[in-house]
Design a protein around this motif. Structure first.
Motif, short mmCIF file in Angstrom:
data_model
loop_
_atom_site.label_atom_id
_atom_site.label_comp_id
_atom_site.label_asym_id
_atom_site.label_seq_id
_atom_site.Cartn_x
_atom_site.Cartn_y
_atom_site.Cartn_z
N ALA A 85 0.85 -1.21 0.00
CA ALA A 85 0.00 0.00 0.00
C ALA A 85 0.88 1.26 0.00
CB ALA A 85 -0.92 -0.01 1.22
N ALA A 86 1.94 1.24 0.78
CA ALA A 86 2.84 2.40 0.82
C ALA A 86 3.54 2.59 -0.53
CB ALA A 86 3.87 2.24 1.94
N MET A 87 3.95 1.48 -1.16
CA MET A 87 4.63 1.60 -2.47
C MET A 87 3.70 2.17 -3.54
SD MET A 87 7.41 -1.41 -3.00
CE MET A 87 6.37 -2.83 -2.97
N ARG A 88 2.40 1.92 -3.41
CA ARG A 88 1.46 2.46 -4.41
C ARG A 88 1.40 3.99 -4.38
NH1 ARG A 88 -0.66 -1.43 -7.12
NH2 ARG A 88 -1.17 -3.44 -6.21
N ARG A 89 1.84 4.59 -3.25
CA ARG A 89 1.83 6.06 -3.17
C ARG A 89 3.15 6.68 -3.62
NH1 ARG A 89 -1.71 4.86 1.29
NH2 ARG A 89 0.02 4.54 2.71
N ASP A 90 4.06 5.85 -4.11
CA ASP A 90 5.34 6.36 -4.62
C ASP A 90 5.09 7.30 -5.81
OD1 ASP A 90 8.39 5.92 -4.77
OD2 ASP A 90 7.74 5.58 -6.83
N LYS A 91 5.95 8.32 -5.92
CA LYS A 91 5.73 9.32 -7.00
C LYS A 91 5.95 8.77 -8.40
CE LYS A 91 7.17 12.76 -3.84
NZ LYS A 91 7.90 11.66 -3.12
#
Ligand SMILES: NC(=O)c1ccc[n+]([C@@H]2O[C@H](COP(=O)([O-])OP(=O)(O)OC[C@H]3O[C@@H](n4cnc5c(N)ncnc54)[C@H](O)[C@@H]3O)[C@@H](O)[C@H]2O)c1
Ligand SMILES: O=C(O)C(=O)C[C@@H](O)[C@H](O)[C@H](O)COP(=O)(O)O
Ligand SMILES: [Zn+2]
Length: 365
Positions: free
Chosen positions: A320-326
């Motif tokens: 989930a955190a990686m999906r918010r990567d720019k």
């Protein structure tokens, strides 16, 4: 005073210089700031208070009004509340566009100082004085500024280039060894994405690389800054090439966020480089020797290559955190990878199976 290396960032007729050596940064700032500057806000880490005070004393001698603000330690500085406090200091002191901000500290301080300078009156000059290895070789150079939000790392920010960067290598003498080692992750990153001489130096003498006054460390610092300067000069706003500087950061930033920023950025980036090397191997881009080389170089420096997630946090939270990567585009996860020939590229939309398998290869059972 030792010899100073000057690395120019930006086009020859514009941009700014990064000055590296053992130097009197207070005098350096004085000569960098134009005579029109009447007020300077110096934001700094508590650990480097004497240096910040020395800078203030030198500026005061030329009738500059100085304001000193000590920041909360580490990532606690990179919040909207701290930025808002500094905007209020600037407003009450009447800072105009001919005044300036100086950041003195690690990457958390230079990111915040740059962000506040970049947003105040839509941009006033900032001079960066990095005092950790990580900030010297990476954070203070290139104009990326930012703060974190509850949802993730560096989600709010701007590109705001400094007027100059002053690297006094003697600042590293007081830096805790764990922070010196963590900063080395961004040096190693530079080795993998485009400067193989960095990897040679690290393999030949990892201990000398961690000696603050050694010529090896100095060469590593200069080479990594020069690499970053070349990249950001070509692509300041990360349209394409600059993404390579994000090597290891997709999983690295997820590790930081999931751990509530209790892991150092450099340690998280080291884990992120192992994660993406494992991912590249599964995609057929990087061979076994390349993955082993990642582990060997990072281990020689004392950086982690295996990871125990905090209790109650697992693959779903990291994904989930990686999906918010720019670098993500819609639902498409994108990673900077390095192939077996040492060439950086992109891996877009790897399978769920490969994403998970790479995680299992980093996480200790
Ligand atoms: N903008 C960019 O391009 C960029 C690049 C890389 C990293 N970053 C950011 O940089 C941050 C990490 O920076 P960091 O690793 O420098 O951590 P940091 O800023 O948290 O500093 C680490 C610790 O060292 C202390 N310290 C600083 N200088 C010291 C000195 N000379 N002697 C003794 N102690 C000293 C600090 O107070 C802190 O406790 C992260 O927020 C990361 O996202 C930004
Ligand atoms: O300068 C860059 O570009 C980088 O990506 C350097 C990274 O080391 C740095 O941590 C950066 O702040 C990460 O940027 P982000 O865009 O992923 O927030
Ligand atoms: Zn980084």
């Amino acid at each position: 005073m030792s010899q100073i290396d000057t690395i120019h960032v930006g086009p020859p007729d514009a941009g700014y210089d990064v000055l590296v050596g053992q130097q009197d940064v207070a005098a350096g700032i004085d000569s960098l700031l134009p005579p029109s500057v009447h007020r300077v806000l110096i934001v700094h880490a508590a650990a480097v208070q004497p240096l910040a005070q020395r800078i203030a004393d030198v500026l005061a001698q030329r009738d500059v009004q100085t304001y000193l603000e000590v920041l909360p330690d580490g990532e606690a500085a990179k919040t909207v509340e701290v930025a808002a406090h500094l905007w209020s200091v600037l407003g009450q002191a009447g800072f105009t566009r001919t005044d300036a901000v100086v950041g003195v500290g690690g990457g958390a301080v230079t990111d915040l100082a740059g962000f506040v300078a970049g947003t105040w009156l839509r941009g006033v000059p900032v001079v960066q004085v990095p005092t950790t290895l990580l900030a010297m070789v990476d954070a203070a150079v290139g104009g990326k500024t930012g703060i974190n939000t509850g949802e993730g790392k560096n989600l709010v920010g701007s590109f705001h280039e400094p007027a100059g960067v002053l690297v006094d290598l003697s600042s590293l003498r007081t830096l805790p060894r764990a922070d010196l080692i963590a900063g080395m992750a961004e040096v190693v990153k530079g080795g993998f994405i485009g400067e193989p001489r960095i990897l040679e130096l690290l393999r030949d003498d990892p201990q000398a690389a961690l000696e603050p006054d050694s010529p090896v460390l100095r060469e590593l610092v200069v080479r990594k800054i020069a690499l970053k300067a070349r990249v950001v000069t070509a692509d300041l706003k990360e349209a394409s090439l600059r993404e390579i500087l994000n090597y290891g950061h997709t999983f690295g930033h997820a590790v930081e966020q999931v751990n509530g920023y209790r892991r150092r950025h450099g340690e998280a980036v080291a884990l992120g480089m192992i994660y993406v090397a494992e991912l590249a191997r599964r995609a057929g881009l990087l061979d076994d020797a390349g993955v082993a080389d990642h582990r060997a170089v990072l281990t020689a420096i004392g950086l982690p290559t295996t990871y125990t997630p905090p209790p109650g946090q697992g693959w779903d939270e990291h994904l989930a955190a990686m999906r918010r990567d720019k670098k993500t585009r819609g639902a498409l996860l994108r990673f900077v990878v390095v192939d077996s020939a040492g060439e950086p590229g992109r891996l877009e939309g790897p399978s769920e199976e490969d994403l998970r398998a790479a995680y299992d290869a980093v996480v200790t059972p």
